[in-house]
Scaffold this motif. Structure first.
Motif, PDB file in Angstrom:
ATOM      1  N   UNK A   1       9.708  -1.220  -8.964  1.00  7.28           N
ATOM      2  CA  UNK A   1       8.305  -1.513  -9.237  1.00  7.28           C
ATOM      3  C   UNK A   1       8.181  -2.723 -10.156  1.00  7.28           C
ATOM      4  N   UNK A   2       7.345  -3.663  -9.773  1.00 12.06           N
ATOM      5  CA  UNK A   2       7.118  -4.848 -10.598  1.00 12.06           C
ATOM      6  C   UNK A   2       6.173  -4.525 -11.753  1.00 12.06           C
ATOM      7  N   UNK A   3       5.285  -3.549 -11.535  1.00 14.73           N
ATOM      8  CA  UNK A   3       4.298  -3.149 -12.543  1.00 14.73           C
ATOM      9  C   UNK A   3       4.324  -1.633 -12.686  1.00 14.73           C
ATOM     10  N   UNK A   4       3.882  -1.160 -13.829  1.00 14.62           N
ATOM     11  CA  UNK A   4       3.678   0.281 -13.982  1.00 14.62           C
ATOM     12  C   UNK A   4       2.453   0.661 -13.149  1.00 14.62           C
TER      13      UNK A   4
ATOM     14  N   UNK B   1       2.066   9.923  -8.678  1.00 15.19           N
ATOM     15  CA  UNK B   1       2.338  10.200 -10.089  1.00 15.19           C
ATOM     16  C   UNK B   1       2.549   8.890 -10.830  1.00 15.19           C
ATOM     17  N   UNK B   2       2.298   8.884 -12.131  1.00 17.31           N
ATOM     18  CA  UNK B   2       2.505   7.640 -12.884  1.00 17.31           C
ATOM     19  C   UNK B   2       3.990   7.264 -12.919  1.00 17.31           C
ATOM     20  N   UNK B   3       4.239   5.989 -12.718  1.00 12.95           N
ATOM     21  CA  UNK B   3       5.604   5.475 -12.743  1.00 12.95           C
ATOM     22  C   UNK B   3       5.655   4.218 -13.603  1.00 12.95           C
ATOM     23  N   UNK B   4       6.626   4.121 -14.495  1.00 12.07           N
ATOM     24  CA  UNK B   4       6.729   2.930 -15.344  1.00 12.07           C
ATOM     25  C   UNK B   4       7.286   1.733 -14.572  1.00 12.07           C
ATOM     26  N   UNK B   5       7.112   0.582 -15.175  1.00 12.36           N
ATOM     27  CA  UNK B   5       7.647  -0.672 -14.618  1.00 12.36           C
ATOM     28  C   UNK B   5       9.165  -0.579 -14.508  1.00 12.36           C
ATOM     29  N   UNK B   6       9.742  -1.240 -13.505  1.00 15.70           N
ATOM     30  CA  UNK B   6      11.192  -1.283 -13.250  1.00 15.70           C
ATOM     31  C   UNK B   6      11.771   0.060 -12.794  1.00 15.70           C
ATOM     32  N   UNK B   7      10.915   0.993 -12.361  1.00 19.53           N
ATOM     33  CA  UNK B   7      11.406   2.256 -11.824  1.00 19.53           C
ATOM     34  C   UNK B   7      11.952   2.030 -10.425  1.00 19.53           C
ATOM     35  N   UNK B   8      13.109   2.598 -10.127  1.00 15.68           N
ATOM     36  CA  UNK B   8      13.652   2.539  -8.771  1.00 15.68           C
ATOM     37  C   UNK B   8      12.899   3.560  -7.944  1.00 15.68           C
ATOM     38  N   UNK B   9      12.309   3.083  -6.852  1.00 16.08           N
ATOM     39  CA  UNK B   9      11.487   3.935  -6.004  1.00 16.08           C
ATOM     40  C   UNK B   9      11.947   3.808  -4.547  1.00 16.08           C
ATOM     41  N   UNK B  10      11.502   4.780  -3.744  1.00 15.60           N
ATOM     42  CA  UNK B  10      11.788   4.788  -2.315  1.00 15.60           C
ATOM     43  C   UNK B  10      10.464   4.804  -1.577  1.00 15.60           C
ATOM     44  N   UNK B  11      10.337   3.981  -0.545  1.00 20.84           N
ATOM     45  CA  UNK B  11       9.133   3.977   0.285  1.00 20.84           C
ATOM     46  C   UNK B  11       9.140   5.243   1.132  1.00 20.84           C
ATOM     47  N   UNK B  12       8.064   6.025   1.043  1.00 24.55           N
ATOM     48  CA  UNK B  12       7.999   7.298   1.768  1.00 24.55           C
ATOM     49  C   UNK B  12       7.013   7.265   2.929  1.00 24.55           C
ATOM     50  N   UNK B  13       6.018   6.376   2.870  1.00 21.33           N
ATOM     51  CA  UNK B  13       5.028   6.294   3.949  1.00 21.33           C
ATOM     52  C   UNK B  13       4.284   4.971   3.849  1.00 21.33           C
ATOM     53  N   UNK B  14       3.630   4.618   4.955  1.00 23.39           N
ATOM     54  CA  UNK B  14       2.734   3.463   4.953  1.00 23.39           C
ATOM     55  C   UNK B  14       1.351   3.988   5.313  1.00 23.39           C
ATOM     56  N   UNK B  15       0.406   3.736   4.442  1.00 15.40           N
ATOM     57  CA  UNK B  15      -0.956   4.215   4.668  1.00 15.40           C
ATOM     58  C   UNK B  15      -1.671   3.280   5.646  1.00 15.40           C
ATOM     59  N   UNK B  16      -2.841   3.695   6.124  1.00  5.88           N
ATOM     60  CA  UNK B  16      -3.579   2.932   7.128  1.00  5.88           C
ATOM     61  C   UNK B  16      -3.936   1.525   6.675  1.00  5.88           C
TER      62      UNK B  16
ATOM     63  N   UNK C   1       7.841   6.895  -4.090  1.00  5.32           N
ATOM     64  CA  UNK C   1       8.189   8.004  -4.963  1.00  5.32           C
ATOM     65  C   UNK C   1       9.458   7.618  -5.707  1.00  5.32           C
ATOM     66  N   UNK C   2       9.582   8.099  -6.915  1.00  4.29           N
ATOM     67  CA  UNK C   2      10.760   7.791  -7.720  1.00  4.29           C
ATOM     68  C   UNK C   2      12.016   8.256  -6.991  1.00  4.29           C
ATOM     69  N   UNK C   3      13.020   7.397  -6.943  1.00  3.51           N
ATOM     70  CA  UNK C   3      14.261   7.765  -6.260  1.00  3.51           C
ATOM     71  C   UNK C   3      14.982   8.878  -6.991  1.00  3.51           C
ATOM     72  N   UNK C   4      14.793   8.992  -8.286  1.00  2.00           N
ATOM     73  CA  UNK C   4      15.394  10.087  -9.063  1.00  2.00           C
ATOM     74  C   UNK C   4      14.806  11.429  -8.635  1.00  2.00           C
ATOM     75  N   UNK C   5      13.497  11.474  -8.413  1.00  2.87           N
ATOM     76  CA  UNK C   5      12.861  12.702  -7.966  1.00  2.87           C
ATOM     77  C   UNK C   5      13.355  13.104  -6.579  1.00  2.87           C
ATOM     78  N   UNK C   6      13.525  12.113  -5.704  1.00  2.00           N
ATOM     79  CA  UNK C   6      14.031  12.418  -4.366  1.00  2.00           C
ATOM     80  C   UNK C   6      15.466  12.940  -4.407  1.00  2.00           C
ATOM     81  N   UNK C   7      16.265  12.372  -5.309  1.00  2.00           N
ATOM     82  CA  UNK C   7      17.656  12.836  -5.430  1.00  2.00           C
ATOM     83  C   UNK C   7      17.705  14.277  -5.938  1.00  2.00           C
ATOM     84  N   UNK C   8      16.731  14.634  -6.794  1.00  2.00           N
ATOM     85  CA  UNK C   8      16.683  15.985  -7.349  1.00  2.00           C
ATOM     86  C   UNK C   8      15.981  16.970  -6.425  1.00  2.00           C
ATOM     87  N   UNK C   9      15.481  16.492  -5.275  1.00  2.00           N
ATOM     88  CA  UNK C   9      14.861  17.379  -4.301  1.00  2.00           C
ATOM     89  C   UNK C   9      13.393  17.652  -4.520  1.00  2.00           C
TER      90      UNK C   9
END
Length: 151
Positions: free
Chosen positions: A89-92, A119-134, A141-149
């Motif tokens: 993320x470039x920005x929070x 959910x709120x995510x801080x700047x420089x968080x590693x994230x994963x693209x989960x969907x593309x909206x219309x 979503x945070x990649x850490x959350x995805x790793x933790x299930x």
């Protein structure tokens, strides 16, 4: 005197540039440099200005083809390629707010994509693209959350 070897050198330089980048633009310029190389090989008496004009013209044609090719992918193909990619993320961002997702490799020529999160995510968080909206915004979503299930 034929200058085909100089044009081959130009093509090799652009190929090396392409190996150092991931934009494919260097590849098209290398292909464009091969056109005057072939022409000057078969017609060594061809003037240098004509060779330069040939390269300029072939570069414009290659750039036009490259732009058409890179922009011609339908949205469903972008979605299948984009979802699952990891970026930063470039920005929070906060829920309902639009941020910027920075990908390590471009998709359809873009490394920056508008994104949102539940959910709120801080700047420089590693994230994963989960969907593309219309509206073309990427849901992340945070990649850490995805790793933790956590979904």
């Amino acid at each position: 005197m034929g200058f085909y070897w100089i044009w081959l050198g130009v093509a090799i330089i652009f190929a090396i540039i392409e190996f150092c980048t991931v934009t494919f633009f260097g590849l098209w310029m290398a292909i464009a440099a091969l056109v005057p190389a072939v022409i000057s090989y078969y017609f060594p008496e061809l003037a240098v200005i004509t060779q330069l004009l040939t390269w300029t013209f072939s570069s414009l044609i290659c750039a036009f083809i490259w732009i058409k090719w890179i922009r011609s992918k339908p949205a469903e193909h972008i979605e299948t390629v984009l979802i699952g990619n990891e970026g930063v993320l470039a920005d929070a961002i906060k829920p309902g707010q639009i941020g910027t997702l920075l990908l390590s490799r471009p998709i359809q020529g873009k490394q920056e994509w508008p994104c949102c999160s539940d959910m709120p995510l801080p700047r420089q968080t590693r994230v994963v693209a989960t969907a593309i909206m219309d509206n073309g915004i990427v849901k992340v979503q945070s990649s850490e959350l995805l790793k933790n299930g956590v979904n």
